[in-house]
Design a protein around this motif. Structure first.
Motif, PDB file in Angstrom:
ATOM      1  N   ARG A   1       0.843  -1.194   0.000  1.00 52.55           N
ATOM      2  CA  ARG A   1       0.000   0.000   0.000  1.00 52.55           C
ATOM      3  C   ARG A   1       0.874   1.239   0.000  1.00 52.55           C
ATOM      4  O   ARG A   1       1.917   1.268   0.657  1.00 52.55           O
ATOM      5  CB  ARG A   1      -0.879   0.049   1.266  1.00 52.55           C
ATOM      6  CG  ARG A   1      -1.917  -1.040   1.407  1.00 52.55           C
ATOM      7  CD  ARG A   1      -2.545  -0.997   2.787  1.00 52.55           C
ATOM      8  NE  ARG A   1      -3.546  -2.046   2.963  1.00 52.55           N
ATOM      9  CZ  ARG A   1      -3.916  -2.512   4.142  1.00 52.55           C
ATOM     10  NH1 ARG A   1      -3.389  -2.009   5.245  1.00 52.55           N
ATOM     11  NH2 ARG A   1      -4.831  -3.462   4.226  1.00 52.55           N
ATOM     12  N   LEU A   2       0.439   2.256  -0.691  1.00 57.31           N
ATOM     13  CA  LEU A   2       1.144   3.534  -0.613  1.00 57.31           C
ATOM     14  C   LEU A   2       0.648   4.379   0.554  1.00 57.31           C
ATOM     15  O   LEU A   2       1.259   5.388   0.892  1.00 57.31           O
ATOM     16  CB  LEU A   2       1.003   4.306  -1.922  1.00 57.31           C
ATOM     17  CG  LEU A   2       1.859   3.770  -3.073  1.00 57.31           C
ATOM     18  CD1 LEU A   2       1.557   4.516  -4.359  1.00 57.31           C
ATOM     19  CD2 LEU A   2       3.344   3.859  -2.748  1.00 57.31           C
ATOM     20  N   THR A   3      -0.452   3.958   1.203  1.00 57.85           N
ATOM     21  CA  THR A   3      -0.864   4.617   2.436  1.00 57.85           C
ATOM     22  C   THR A   3       0.035   4.218   3.597  1.00 57.85           C
ATOM     23  O   THR A   3       0.009   4.862   4.647  1.00 57.85           O
ATOM     24  CB  THR A   3      -2.327   4.274   2.775  1.00 57.85           C
ATOM     25  OG1 THR A   3      -2.503   2.857   2.718  1.00 57.85           O
ATOM     26  CG2 THR A   3      -3.280   4.946   1.809  1.00 57.85           C
ATOM     27  N   ASP A   4       0.812   3.145   3.414  1.00 57.84           N
ATOM     28  CA  ASP A   4       1.876   2.792   4.359  1.00 57.84           C
ATOM     29  C   ASP A   4       3.046   3.717   4.055  1.00 57.84           C
ATOM     30  O   ASP A   4       3.685   3.605   3.009  1.00 57.84           O
ATOM     31  CB  ASP A   4       2.267   1.330   4.174  1.00 57.84           C
ATOM     32  CG  ASP A   4       3.340   0.880   5.156  1.00 57.84           C
ATOM     33  OD1 ASP A   4       4.170   1.717   5.571  1.00 57.84           O
ATOM     34  OD2 ASP A   4       3.361  -0.310   5.490  1.00 57.84           O
ATOM     35  N   THR A   5       3.314   4.655   4.962  1.00 57.05           N
ATOM     36  CA  THR A   5       4.290   5.707   4.683  1.00 57.05           C
ATOM     37  C   THR A   5       5.663   5.143   4.348  1.00 57.05           C
ATOM     38  O   THR A   5       6.366   5.675   3.479  1.00 57.05           O
ATOM     39  CB  THR A   5       4.399   6.673   5.880  1.00 57.05           C
ATOM     40  OG1 THR A   5       3.092   7.057   6.284  1.00 57.05           O
ATOM     41  CG2 THR A   5       5.197   7.903   5.513  1.00 57.05           C
ATOM     42  N   ALA A   6       6.062   4.063   5.025  1.00 52.48           N
ATOM     43  CA  ALA A   6       7.376   3.483   4.748  1.00 52.48           C
ATOM     44  C   ALA A   6       7.458   3.004   3.303  1.00 52.48           C
ATOM     45  O   ALA A   6       8.499   3.160   2.640  1.00 52.48           O
ATOM     46  CB  ALA A   6       7.662   2.332   5.709  1.00 52.48           C
ATOM     47  N   MET A   7       6.371   2.417   2.798  1.00 51.83           N
ATOM     48  CA  MET A   7       6.368   1.951   1.412  1.00 51.83           C
ATOM     49  C   MET A   7       6.404   3.127   0.440  1.00 51.83           C
ATOM     50  O   MET A   7       7.040   3.051  -0.619  1.00 51.83           O
ATOM     51  CB  MET A   7       5.147   1.071   1.154  1.00 51.83           C
ATOM     52  CG  MET A   7       5.209  -0.274   1.845  1.00 51.83           C
ATOM     53  SD  MET A   7       6.596  -1.284   1.240  1.00 51.83           S
ATOM     54  CE  MET A   7       6.462  -2.721   2.321  1.00 51.83           C
ATOM     55  N   ALA A   8       5.720   4.206   0.791  1.00 47.51           N
ATOM     56  CA  ALA A   8       5.761   5.403  -0.051  1.00 47.51           C
ATOM     57  C   ALA A   8       7.169   5.986  -0.078  1.00 47.51           C
ATOM     58  O   ALA A   8       7.669   6.403  -1.136  1.00 47.51           O
ATOM     59  CB  ALA A   8       4.767   6.440   0.467  1.00 47.51           C
ATOM     60  N   VAL A   9       7.837   6.008   1.072  1.00 49.93           N
ATOM     61  CA  VAL A   9       9.210   6.506   1.136  1.00 49.93           C
ATOM     62  C   VAL A   9      10.136   5.613   0.313  1.00 49.93           C
ATOM     63  O   VAL A   9      11.019   6.094  -0.402  1.00 49.93           O
ATOM     64  CB  VAL A   9       9.684   6.584   2.600  1.00 49.93           C
ATOM     65  CG1 VAL A   9      11.182   6.877   2.678  1.00 49.93           C
ATOM     66  CG2 VAL A   9       8.903   7.654   3.355  1.00 49.93           C
ATOM     67  N   PHE A  10       9.920   4.303   0.397  1.00 48.68           N
ATOM     68  CA  PHE A  10      10.756   3.378  -0.374  1.00 48.68           C
ATOM     69  C   PHE A  10      10.559   3.580  -1.868  1.00 48.68           C
ATOM     70  O   PHE A  10      11.528   3.610  -2.639  1.00 48.68           O
ATOM     71  CB  PHE A  10      10.444   1.936   0.012  1.00 48.68           C
ATOM     72  CG  PHE A  10      11.212   0.928  -0.805  1.00 48.68           C
ATOM     73  CD1 PHE A  10      12.592   0.828  -0.694  1.00 48.68           C
ATOM     74  CD2 PHE A  10      10.549   0.091  -1.694  1.00 48.68           C
ATOM     75  CE1 PHE A  10      13.298  -0.096  -1.450  1.00 48.68           C
ATOM     76  CE2 PHE A  10      11.255  -0.836  -2.448  1.00 48.68           C
ATOM     77  CZ  PHE A  10      12.631  -0.926  -2.329  1.00 48.68           C
ATOM     78  N   PHE A  11       9.297   3.724  -2.301  1.00 51.69           N
ATOM     79  CA  PHE A  11       9.069   3.946  -3.733  1.00 51.69           C
ATOM     80  C   PHE A  11       9.717   5.245  -4.191  1.00 51.69           C
ATOM     81  O   PHE A  11      10.278   5.315  -5.292  1.00 51.69           O
ATOM     82  CB  PHE A  11       7.580   3.961  -4.058  1.00 51.69           C
ATOM     83  CG  PHE A  11       7.310   4.332  -5.491  1.00 51.69           C
ATOM     84  CD1 PHE A  11       7.687   3.484  -6.511  1.00 51.69           C
ATOM     85  CD2 PHE A  11       6.734   5.550  -5.821  1.00 51.69           C
ATOM     86  CE1 PHE A  11       7.483   3.821  -7.844  1.00 51.69           C
ATOM     87  CE2 PHE A  11       6.531   5.903  -7.140  1.00 51.69           C
ATOM     88  CZ  PHE A  11       6.904   5.035  -8.159  1.00 51.69           C
TER      89      PHE A  11
END
Length: 341
Positions: A78-88
């Motif tokens: 999910r991109l609502t998971d901030t860590a995943m958004a930061v990684f992307f």
């Protein structure tokens, strides 16, 4: 990877062409999603027959193998998971430096979502995939292996395969060791779902530090979550409702730590005066909370660079040293933890 017929034989584009009474190239052109959608009677007939026969276009053979696009697919839960958004974002920056474009797809933590994400990315002719949504019960990695799609794993890793990850056991150990060194012995844990290797490994690090110290682990104070803020808050409320007191809490992600801090505030518990809290990932928000969050910093830029280097080697059929690249997290102490007085 074309669909099997009812007799067990794979339905090919030639079968569709014969049934429709047209050439193979005509069928290929009509069923190619990249071309303008024809509404001619002939095109409608070909699509109907393809559906009746159960034909599925082999996007892998007709997509990836036709040439390079300098596009990298990235799959996250999910991109609502901030860590995943930061990684992307880290992948996007690293790709841009290499003259590539990163395209993201999400799975919503579902195996079917992962398969759909892979298919959608391959249809867009990405050169390879960075898969950051690996899970224990997910057959997608085996499917990728069989399909020969260039891919690497990132952040999570189940089983074999090239991967760029953080040292989650060490991170869980260091986070817990920090709390123990501050004098805390009754420490609660918020972990993630069982299918997520990073959550399990951080829990392993927690247990290692607690056992090394001789500190007891209260099963009631180990709360499973689905990585969302709400699930973290619910888990903390259950712990407090059970009457089990704790002076510190380690959360497997910063989002879980934020959910825990919210629940503690609702129950009249002050951070860090009553409960010290440590998170994980060190997302940008962590330093700007009313009580800045102590967190384990994950080197997302380094992991992203490692993932791209491994993927480029697979795309180019080059051997590369270190099929698994492991990056070291570091503790960032802030105001959410304090020494026991």
């Amino acid at each position: 990877m074309e669909q099997e017929s009812g007799r067990g034989r794979r339905v090919t584009i030639l079968d569709v062409a014969r049934a429709a009474g047209v050439s193979k190239s005509t069928v290929s052109r009509i069923l190619d999603d990249r071309l303008p959608h024809s509404r001619s009677p002939n095109a409608q007939k070909v699509r109907r027959i393809a559906d009746e026969l159960g034909y599925t276009r082999d996007v892998f053979a007709s997509g990836l193998r036709q040439g390079r696009t300098n596009t990298v697919g990235v799959i996250v839960p999910r991109l609502t998971d901030t860590a995943m958004a930061v990684f992307f974002e880290a992948i996007s920056h690293a790709s841009d430096r290499r003259g590539k474009l990163a395209v993201v797809a999400t799975t919503d933590h579902q195996p079917d979502g992962a398969r759909r994400a892979v298919r959608n990315l391959v249809k867009r002719r990405v050169d390879g995939i960075i898969f950051a949504a690996d899970r224990r019960d997910d057959p997608v990695v085996s499917w990728l292996d069989e399909s020969e799609v260039p891919y690497v794993l990132a952040l999570r890793r189940e089983g074999g395969g090239d991967a760029a990850v953080g040292d989650d056991v060490l991170g869980g150990y260091l986070a817990t060791r920090h709390l123990l060194d501050l004098g805390h012995t009754t420490i609660a844990l918020l972990t993630g779902p069982e299918f997520a290797s990073n959550a399990r490994l951080r829990q392993d690090g927690f247990r290692e530090a607690m056992e090394e110290q001789g500190a007891a682990i209260d099963p009631v104070l180990v709360g499973a979550t689905d990585f969302t803020v709400d699930s973290a808050a619910d888990a903390v409320h259950r712990m407090l409702d059970a009457g089990h007191e704790f002076s510190a809490l380690f959360a497997a992600t910063d989002n879980l730590a934020i959910g825990a801090m919210s629940a503690l505030a609702r129950r009249g518990k002050r951070v860090p005066d009553d409960v010290s809290v440590v998170g994980y990932n060190d997302i940008p928000l962590s330093a700007h909370l009313p009580v800045p969050l102590t967190s384990m910093r994950v080197p997302f830029e380094e992991i992203a660079s490692n993932a791209l280097e491994l993927l480029e080697a697979k795309i180019d059929h080059r051997s590369v040293t270190g099929g698994v690249r492991t990056s070291t997290p570091s503790l960032i102490p802030r105001g959410s933890t304090r020494r026991v007085i």
